[in-house]
Design an enzyme around this catalytic site. Sequence first.
Site, PDB file in Angstrom:
ATOM      1  N   ASP A 156      28.613  34.940  43.640  1.00 53.81           N
ATOM      2  CA  ASP A 156      28.279  36.369  43.804  1.00 53.81           C
ATOM      3  C   ASP A 156      27.087  36.773  44.697  1.00 53.81           C
ATOM      4  OD1 ASP A 156      29.168  36.033  41.067  1.00 53.81           O
ATOM      5  OD2 ASP A 156      28.486  38.448  41.015  1.00 53.81           O
TER       6      ASP A 156
ATOM      7  N   ASN B 224      26.028  32.185  41.641  1.00 52.12           N
ATOM      8  CA  ASN B 224      27.015  31.803  40.267  1.00 52.12           C
ATOM      9  C   ASN B 224      27.007  32.452  38.990  1.00 52.12           C
ATOM     10  OD1 ASN B 224      29.996  33.004  40.537  1.00 52.12           O
ATOM     11  ND2 ASN B 224      30.239  31.238  39.520  1.00 52.12           N
ATOM     12  N   LYS B 225      27.679  32.481  37.920  1.00 56.18           N
ATOM     13  CA  LYS B 225      27.510  32.727  36.920  1.00 56.18           C
ATOM     14  C   LYS B 225      26.737  31.585  36.451  1.00 56.18           C
ATOM     15  CE  LYS B 225      28.991  35.706  34.812  1.00 56.18           C
ATOM     16  NZ  LYS B 225      28.149  36.682  35.272  1.00 56.18           N
TER      17      LYS B 225
ATOM     18  N   ARG C  74      24.120  46.857  39.228  1.00 51.33           N
ATOM     19  CA  ARG C  74      23.476  45.497  39.045  1.00 51.33           C
ATOM     20  C   ARG C  74      23.162  45.360  40.187  1.00 51.33           C
ATOM     21  NH1 ARG C  74      29.320  41.973  36.481  1.00 51.33           N
ATOM     22  NH2 ARG C  74      27.368  40.607  36.146  1.00 51.33           N
TER      23      ARG C  74
ATOM     24  N   ARG D 194      34.710  43.728  36.914  1.00 48.61           N
ATOM     25  CA  ARG D 194      32.705  43.176  36.861  1.00 48.61           C
ATOM     26  C   ARG D 194      34.055  42.208  38.118  1.00 48.61           C
ATOM     27  NH1 ARG D 194      36.221  39.345  36.019  1.00 48.61           N
ATOM     28  NH2 ARG D 194      34.588  37.604  36.743  1.00 48.61           N
ATOM     29  N   GLY D 195      33.020  40.844  38.107  1.00 50.30           N
ATOM     30  CA  GLY D 195      33.075  39.928  39.489  1.00 50.30           C
ATOM     31  C   GLY D 195      32.659  41.075  40.706  1.00 50.30           C
ATOM     32  N   ALA D 196      32.575  39.638  41.562  1.00 48.32           N
ATOM     33  CA  ALA D 196      31.169  40.545  42.795  1.00 48.32           C
ATOM     34  C   ALA D 196      32.254  41.169  44.030  1.00 48.32           C
ATOM     35  CB  ALA D 196      30.718  39.167  43.429  1.00 48.32           C
TER      36      ALA D 196
ATOM     37  N   GLN E  12      33.831  35.799  29.726  1.00 46.76           N
ATOM     38  CA  GLN E  12      34.908  35.376  30.928  1.00 46.76           C
ATOM     39  C   GLN E  12      35.449  34.476  31.106  1.00 46.76           C
ATOM     40  OE1 GLN E  12      31.649  36.147  31.526  1.00 46.76           O
ATOM     41  NE2 GLN E  12      30.733  38.014  32.323  1.00 46.76           N
TER      42      GLN E  12
HETATM   43  O1  MRU Z   1      29.227  39.258  35.936  1.00 48.23           O
HETATM   44  P1  MRU Z   1      30.677  38.702  36.102  1.00 48.23           P
HETATM   45  O2  MRU Z   1      31.483  38.508  34.935  1.00 48.23           O
HETATM   46  O3  MRU Z   1      30.536  39.759  36.960  1.00 48.23           O
HETATM   47  O4  MRU Z   1      29.948  37.800  36.999  1.00 48.23           O
HETATM   48  C1  MRU Z   1      31.736  37.087  37.756  1.00 48.23           C
HETATM   49  C2  MRU Z   1      31.273  35.922  37.959  1.00 48.23           C
HETATM   50  O5  MRU Z   1      30.304  35.025  38.371  1.00 48.23           O
HETATM   51  C3  MRU Z   1      32.433  35.358  39.149  1.00 48.23           C
HETATM   52  O6  MRU Z   1      32.627  33.664  38.688  1.00 48.23           O
HETATM   53  C4  MRU Z   1      31.816  35.887  40.396  1.00 48.23           C
HETATM   54  O7  MRU Z   1      31.878  37.124  40.921  1.00 48.23           O
HETATM   55  C5  MRU Z   1      32.433  35.146  41.410  1.00 48.23           C
HETATM   56  S1  MRU Z   1      34.237  36.180  41.432  1.00 48.23           S
HETATM   57  C6  MRU Z   1      35.325  36.121  43.073  1.00 48.23           C
END
Ligand code: MRU
Length: 343
Positions: free
Chosen positions: A235, A245-246, A91, A51-53, A194
């Site tokens: 993201d 973002n999250k 996603r 996970r994470g962009a 997370q």
């Molecule tokens: O749903 P996730 O865990 O993939 O969400 C990730 C986030 O929102 C992170 O903060 C975002 O991807 C920035 S990552 C460098």
Amino acid sequence: MSVATQSHPALRWDGRRLEVLDQTLLPGTEAWLPLSGAEDTAEAIRRLAVRGAPLIGIAAGYGLAMEVARMPSQPTLGALERGWEVLRDARPTAVNLAYAVDRVRAAALAAGPTTIAAAARAEAQRIHAEEDAASSAIAEHGASLLAGAQRIATHCNSGALAAGGSGTALAVILELHTRGPVQVLAGETRPLLQGARLTVWELARAGVAHELVVDGAMAGLIARGEVDAVIVGCDRVAANGDTANKVGTYGLALAARAAGIPFVVAGPTSTIDAHLADGSGIAIEERDAEEVRSFGDALATLPDTPVRNPAFDVTPASLVSALVTERGVAQPVDVDTVGALLR
Ligand code: MRU
């Protein structure tokens, strides 16, 4: 590092096969998940094992390269197209996914039948190397920008578990830690935690002083003067700097603005979607209601309670003090400064 073998705290690529650290099991268990093609990589991305962009972009690039390598020596391009589609759709919000698989697909299409697999692998490895390099540059730029800030708040996870190298926003925090004292407030990030599970794991391993707070506590702590700056990852950033973002990020930006402290976004330019004029066009992933109805294995509400579960929110550029990328810092954040980063 050789391009054939690239290791990373959350990914292992041996030149042919990918393994990802299954993030759904952290922090309790460190288990590596072997992946072999587009379908299983897309599934790992969907269920947030990886996970994470930027990291899902890297993983998806390798997933498509593995899929291409399965093709017979006289390949039909159907497998490439199917693999590209399943990964691209895994996603919706992080643009890095499409960015990476589009690049690997283009490299594969430009190659001949005998070189298609090697070309796809080389492109996936290039993306990974670029994201690693971006992380280091983001850390430097961000730490210079936030020089003197000691009490830093962050949300979700933007470290090595979310991106190339040591991450984006968390990489900035780790760099600040090498330059002077830092105390981090990490938001737990309901519903999948997370922050509690992953950011705390990374901060503890790096020896950075930190405290975990429930999401609802952060704005009040900011208002009480307990935070010098907020920094988060991203993201998808629209051309004008509006930032997805999250979920929960927007509230932190409002709290930071009310308190007069910087609200900084950090991410590689691969997270900027130049095709979107503003954040209103960003697709926001809605996830399973069960993530909200339960807490771990325990039911947290009535079993059939109606739920909204948007995984992201959009913070308007006007609330973002600075956007830190590997190419430099946009400050103020607007269509001109973001555009300049892409030229
Ligand atoms: O749903 P996730 O865990 O993939 O969400 C990730 C986030 O929102 C992170 O903060 C975002 O991807 C920035 S990552 C460098």
